[in-house]
Design a protein around this motif. Sequence first.
Motif, PDB file in Angstrom:
ATOM      1  N   LEU A 293      12.170  -3.300  -4.541  1.00  0.00           N
ATOM      2  CA  LEU A 293      11.415  -3.664  -3.354  1.00  0.00           C
ATOM      3  C   LEU A 293       9.930  -3.540  -3.652  1.00  0.00           C
ATOM      4  CD1 LEU A 293      11.788  -4.260  -0.224  1.00  0.00           C
ATOM      5  CD2 LEU A 293      11.300  -1.850   0.071  1.00  0.00           C
ATOM      6  N   VAL A 294       9.176  -4.621  -3.413  1.00  0.00           N
ATOM      7  CA  VAL A 294       7.725  -4.626  -3.598  1.00  0.00           C
ATOM      8  C   VAL A 294       7.104  -4.573  -2.211  1.00  0.00           C
ATOM      9  CG1 VAL A 294       5.761  -5.921  -4.511  1.00  0.00           C
ATOM     10  CG2 VAL A 294       7.950  -5.952  -5.724  1.00  0.00           C
ATOM     11  N   ALA A 295       6.314  -3.534  -1.957  1.00  0.00           N
ATOM     12  CA  ALA A 295       5.777  -3.324  -0.611  1.00  0.00           C
ATOM     13  C   ALA A 295       4.373  -2.731  -0.680  1.00  0.00           C
ATOM     14  CB  ALA A 295       6.683  -2.375   0.172  1.00  0.00           C
ATOM     15  N   PRO A 296       3.545  -3.024   0.335  1.00  0.00           N
ATOM     16  CA  PRO A 296       2.213  -2.408   0.379  1.00  0.00           C
ATOM     17  C   PRO A 296       2.335  -0.906   0.626  1.00  0.00           C
ATOM     18  CG  PRO A 296       2.619  -3.656   2.386  1.00  0.00           C
ATOM     19  CD  PRO A 296       3.773  -3.919   1.480  1.00  0.00           C
ATOM     20  N   THR A 297       1.293  -0.174   0.261  1.00  0.00           N
ATOM     21  CA  THR A 297       1.314   1.272   0.455  1.00  0.00           C
ATOM     22  C   THR A 297       1.442   1.648   1.926  1.00  0.00           C
ATOM     23  OG1 THR A 297      -1.092   1.275   0.404  1.00  0.00           O
ATOM     24  CG2 THR A 297       0.020   1.819  -1.640  1.00  0.00           C
ATOM     25  N   SER A 298       1.045   0.770   2.824  1.00  0.00           N
ATOM     26  CA  SER A 298       1.111   1.064   4.261  1.00  0.00           C
ATOM     27  C   SER A 298       2.498   0.822   4.860  1.00  0.00           C
ATOM     28  CB  SER A 298       0.092   0.198   5.016  1.00  0.00           C
ATOM     29  OG  SER A 298       0.383  -1.173   4.823  1.00  0.00           O
ATOM     30  N   TRP A 299       3.393   0.216   4.134  1.00  0.00           N
ATOM     31  CA  TRP A 299       4.730  -0.091   4.658  1.00  0.00           C
ATOM     32  C   TRP A 299       5.559   1.175   4.753  1.00  0.00           C
ATOM     33  CZ3 TRP A 299       9.767  -0.148   2.417  1.00  0.00           C
ATOM     34  CH2 TRP A 299      10.726  -0.793   3.177  1.00  0.00           C
ATOM     35  N   ASP A 300       6.201   1.389   5.907  1.00  0.00           N
ATOM     36  CA  ASP A 300       7.020   2.592   6.083  1.00  0.00           C
ATOM     37  C   ASP A 300       8.410   2.251   6.611  1.00  0.00           C
ATOM     38  OD1 ASP A 300       6.438   1.900   8.665  1.00  0.00           O
ATOM     39  OD2 ASP A 300       5.648   3.836   9.259  1.00  0.00           O
ATOM     40  N   GLY A 301       8.894   1.079   6.289  1.00  0.00           N
ATOM     41  CA  GLY A 301      10.226   0.659   6.731  1.00  0.00           C
ATOM     42  C   GLY A 301      11.336   1.365   5.980  1.00  0.00           C
ATOM     43  N   ALA A 302      12.549   1.138   6.427  1.00  0.00           N
ATOM     44  CA  ALA A 302      13.722   1.708   5.768  1.00  0.00           C
ATOM     45  C   ALA A 302      14.031   0.912   4.506  1.00  0.00           C
ATOM     46  CB  ALA A 302      14.910   1.678   6.715  1.00  0.00           C
ATOM     47  N   VAL A 303      14.334   1.605   3.446  1.00  0.00           N
ATOM     48  CA  VAL A 303      14.693   0.952   2.191  1.00  0.00           C
ATOM     49  C   VAL A 303      16.165   0.552   2.269  1.00  0.00           C
ATOM     50  CG1 VAL A 303      14.872   1.227  -0.305  1.00  0.00           C
ATOM     51  CG2 VAL A 303      12.981   2.301   0.934  1.00  0.00           C
ATOM     52  N   PRO A 304      16.469  -0.731   2.103  1.00  0.00           N
ATOM     53  CA  PRO A 304      17.863  -1.180   2.178  1.00  0.00           C
ATOM     54  C   PRO A 304      18.728  -0.572   1.072  1.00  0.00           C
ATOM     55  CG  PRO A 304      16.349  -3.047   2.289  1.00  0.00           C
ATOM     56  CD  PRO A 304      15.544  -1.846   1.908  1.00  0.00           C
ATOM     57  N   ASP A 305      20.010  -0.492   1.327  1.00  0.00           N
ATOM     58  CA  ASP A 305      20.949  -0.029   0.308  1.00  0.00           C
ATOM     59  C   ASP A 305      20.889  -0.947  -0.907  1.00  0.00           C
ATOM     60  OD1 ASP A 305      21.813   1.998   1.968  1.00  0.00           O
ATOM     61  OD2 ASP A 305      23.540   0.869   2.721  1.00  0.00           O
ATOM     62  N   GLY A 306      21.058  -0.389  -2.060  1.00  0.00           N
ATOM     63  CA  GLY A 306      21.085  -1.163  -3.288  1.00  0.00           C
ATOM     64  C   GLY A 306      19.738  -1.346  -3.960  1.00  0.00           C
ATOM     65  N   ILE A 307      18.675  -0.846  -3.367  1.00  0.00           N
ATOM     66  CA  ILE A 307      17.344  -0.951  -3.960  1.00  0.00           C
ATOM     67  C   ILE A 307      17.162   0.181  -4.965  1.00  0.00           C
ATOM     68  CG2 ILE A 307      14.853  -0.854  -3.506  1.00  0.00           C
ATOM     69  CD1 ILE A 307      16.156  -3.416  -2.527  1.00  0.00           C
ATOM     70  N   ARG A 308      16.832  -0.157  -6.199  1.00  0.00           N
ATOM     71  CA  ARG A 308      16.649   0.862  -7.247  1.00  0.00           C
ATOM     72  C   ARG A 308      15.351   1.634  -7.078  1.00  0.00           C
ATOM     73  NH1 ARG A 308      20.064   0.956 -11.449  1.00  0.00           N
ATOM     74  NH2 ARG A 308      21.391  -0.853 -11.766  1.00  0.00           N
ATOM     75  N   ALA A 309      14.275   0.949  -6.679  1.00  0.00           N
ATOM     76  CA  ALA A 309      12.971   1.610  -6.537  1.00  0.00           C
ATOM     77  C   ALA A 309      12.072   0.769  -5.641  1.00  0.00           C
ATOM     78  CB  ALA A 309      12.309   1.791  -7.897  1.00  0.00           C
ATOM     79  N   VAL A 310      11.100   1.437  -5.021  1.00  0.00           N
ATOM     80  CA  VAL A 310      10.071   0.765  -4.232  1.00  0.00           C
ATOM     81  C   VAL A 310       8.794   0.789  -5.050  1.00  0.00           C
ATOM     82  CG1 VAL A 310       8.758   0.764  -2.090  1.00  0.00           C
ATOM     83  CG2 VAL A 310      11.151   1.479  -2.068  1.00  0.00           C
ATOM     84  N   LEU A 311       8.237  -0.375  -5.293  1.00  0.00           N
ATOM     85  CA  LEU A 311       7.007  -0.508  -6.066  1.00  0.00           C
ATOM     86  C   LEU A 311       5.887  -0.833  -5.089  1.00  0.00           C
ATOM     87  CD1 LEU A 311       8.698  -2.651  -8.788  1.00  0.00           C
ATOM     88  CD2 LEU A 311       8.054  -0.265  -9.018  1.00  0.00           C
ATOM     89  N   ARG A 312       4.884   0.031  -5.030  1.00  0.00           N
ATOM     90  CA  ARG A 312       3.814  -0.077  -4.020  1.00  0.00           C
ATOM     91  C   ARG A 312       2.541  -0.674  -4.601  1.00  0.00           C
ATOM     92  NH1 ARG A 312       5.554   1.724   1.129  1.00  0.00           N
ATOM     93  NH2 ARG A 312       7.247   3.173   0.778  1.00  0.00           N
ATOM     94  N   TYR A 313       1.876  -1.486  -3.783  1.00  0.00           N
ATOM     95  CA  TYR A 313       0.567  -2.032  -4.157  1.00  0.00           C
ATOM     96  C   TYR A 313      -0.433  -1.729  -3.060  1.00  0.00           C
ATOM     97  CZ  TYR A 313       1.971  -5.940  -1.161  1.00  0.00           C
ATOM     98  OH  TYR A 313       2.399  -6.700  -0.107  1.00  0.00           O
ATOM     99  N   ASP A 314      -1.726  -1.655  -3.430  1.00  0.00           N
ATOM    100  CA  ASP A 314      -2.737  -1.210  -2.478  1.00  0.00           C
ATOM    101  C   ASP A 314      -3.763  -2.290  -2.116  1.00  0.00           C
ATOM    102  OD1 ASP A 314      -4.062  -1.350  -4.876  1.00  0.00           O
ATOM    103  OD2 ASP A 314      -4.939   0.641  -4.758  1.00  0.00           O
ATOM    104  N   THR A 315      -3.437  -3.548  -2.387  1.00  0.00           N
ATOM    105  CA  THR A 315      -4.331  -4.643  -2.005  1.00  0.00           C
ATOM    106  C   THR A 315      -3.588  -5.591  -1.069  1.00  0.00           C
ATOM    107  OG1 THR A 315      -3.693  -5.952  -3.927  1.00  0.00           O
ATOM    108  CG2 THR A 315      -5.638  -4.543  -4.173  1.00  0.00           C
ATOM    109  N   GLY A 316      -4.280  -6.588  -0.546  1.00  0.00           N
ATOM    110  CA  GLY A 316      -3.656  -7.524   0.384  1.00  0.00           C
ATOM    111  C   GLY A 316      -2.781  -8.566  -0.258  1.00  0.00           C
ATOM    112  N   VAL A 317      -2.869  -8.726  -1.562  1.00  0.00           N
ATOM    113  CA  VAL A 317      -2.143  -9.781  -2.262  1.00  0.00           C
ATOM    114  C   VAL A 317      -1.502  -9.222  -3.517  1.00  0.00           C
ATOM    115  CG1 VAL A 317      -2.385 -12.018  -3.434  1.00  0.00           C
ATOM    116  CG2 VAL A 317      -3.779 -11.516  -1.436  1.00  0.00           C
ATOM    117  N   VAL A 318      -0.308  -9.704  -3.828  1.00  0.00           N
ATOM    118  CA  VAL A 318       0.380  -9.342  -5.071  1.00  0.00           C
ATOM    119  C   VAL A 318       0.364 -10.546  -5.965  1.00  0.00           C
ATOM    120  CG1 VAL A 318       2.548  -8.671  -6.132  1.00  0.00           C
ATOM    121  CG2 VAL A 318       1.887  -7.702  -3.970  1.00  0.00           C
TER     122      VAL A 318
END
Length: 67
Positions: A42-67
């Motif tokens: 899962l690729v998500a901004p640092t501000s995202w605080d949602g639930a991580v769905p089942d089956g996701i190995r890791a959450v990769l965070r970015y700190d800008t508006g665009v990936v």
Amino acid sequence: MARRSSRCPTSATGWVIQLVNQRTDSFGQLGAMNNTEPGHYLVAPTSWDGAVPDGIRAVLRYDTGVV
């Protein structure tokens, strides 16, 4: 906004995915040379605080508006 990809390129020789932010700073490196298992990430901004769905190995965070 979080994004989920169901594709992970793999082959017998290896695979590499580099994730960079708007400033081209690397914030994630996935692949055989990084000893990362194929799967769902899962690729998500640092501000995202949602639930991580089942089956996701890791959450990769970015700190800008665009990936």
